[in-house]
Write a protein that holds these residues in place. Structure first.
Motif, PDB file in Angstrom:
ATOM      1  N   ARG A 110      11.373 106.964  53.316  1.00 14.91           N
ATOM      2  CA  ARG A 110      10.505 106.478  54.562  1.00 14.91           C
ATOM      3  C   ARG A 110       9.296 105.801  54.047  1.00 14.91           C
ATOM      4  NH1 ARG A 110      11.693 111.333  58.473  1.00 14.91           N
ATOM      5  NH2 ARG A 110      13.754 110.856  59.355  1.00 14.91           N
ATOM      6  N   VAL A 113      10.427 102.573  52.086  1.00 10.62           N
ATOM      7  CA  VAL A 113      10.606 101.485  53.079  1.00 10.62           C
ATOM      8  C   VAL A 113       9.305 100.949  53.757  1.00 10.62           C
ATOM      9  CG1 VAL A 113      11.880 100.698  55.186  1.00 10.62           C
ATOM     10  CG2 VAL A 113      12.922 102.301  53.303  1.00 10.62           C
ATOM     11  N   THR A 147      15.925  99.507  54.864  1.00 13.65           N
ATOM     12  CA  THR A 147      16.929 100.365  55.226  1.00 13.65           C
ATOM     13  C   THR A 147      18.354 100.056  54.947  1.00 13.65           C
ATOM     14  OG1 THR A 147      15.447 100.641  57.277  1.00 13.65           O
ATOM     15  CG2 THR A 147      17.580 101.503  57.353  1.00 13.65           C
TER      16      THR A 147
END
Length: 178
Positions: A110, A113, A147
């Motif tokens: 996360r 990204v 993603t």
């Protein structure tokens, strides 16, 4: 010429870094395989759908109107937009290739990204645009591309997404390549 040269330089740097770390190019998703064309097409279709839905929202929820330009001819437009492909590839190598792979091995995906999306968003920043506009435009796309790279374990899907988004924006006069 510039983007092709940058693709070659970035690919060369990837080769150097992967060799230094005793990795292969396939470890960082830089080697095409039998599924690459399918992934690229899938990314392109998804990118067209996402961009099409965004454009529908803009045309239906704002005063922006669609009109056909009589001054644009198809052949120069198609030739001019060919730059989309190497430019998107250059950005995928830079933001979703080796640096993305290395960062995702050090911190949570996360954060990987998010960090690469912010950097991707800031990449086109200049004094004529606001930081907010590049973070809400290219930055949001950076989240989508990151993603897609993570889920597909491939550069092909985010590359297809990017090509589709830029091409659709060019078709609707939101980007100029010629």
């Amino acid at each position: 010429t510039y983007v092709l040269l940058m693709c070659a330089i970035l690919f060369g740097m990837t080769v150097l870094f992967t060799k230094r770390e005793k990795l292969s190019l396939s470890d960082v998703n830089m080697v095409p395989d039998s599924n690459t064309a399918r992934r690229l097409l899938m990314g392109f279709i998804i990118g067209c759908v996402i961009t099409g839905l965004m454009l529908l929202a803009v045309f239906n929820l704002t005063a922006v109107q669609f009109s056909v330009s009589a001054s644009q001819s198809l052949l120069p437009f198609m030739i001019g937009t060919l730059v989309i492909i190497p430019a998107a590839l250059m950005e995928k190598i830079l933001f979703r290739g080796y640096p993305f792979f290395r960062l995702s091995n050090v911190i949570h995906i996360r954060w990987t990204v998010l960090i690469t999306a912010v950097l991707f968003g800031l990449y086109p920043y200049n004094e004529n645009v606001s930081v907010l506009s590049v973070l809400l435009g290219p930055g949001v796309w950076g989240v989508v591309f990151g993603t897609a790279a993570y889920i597909s374990k491939s550069l092909a899907v985010p590359l297809g997404l990017h090509i589709a988004a830029n091409f659709m924006q060019a078709v609707f006069g939101m980007k100029e390549y010629v």
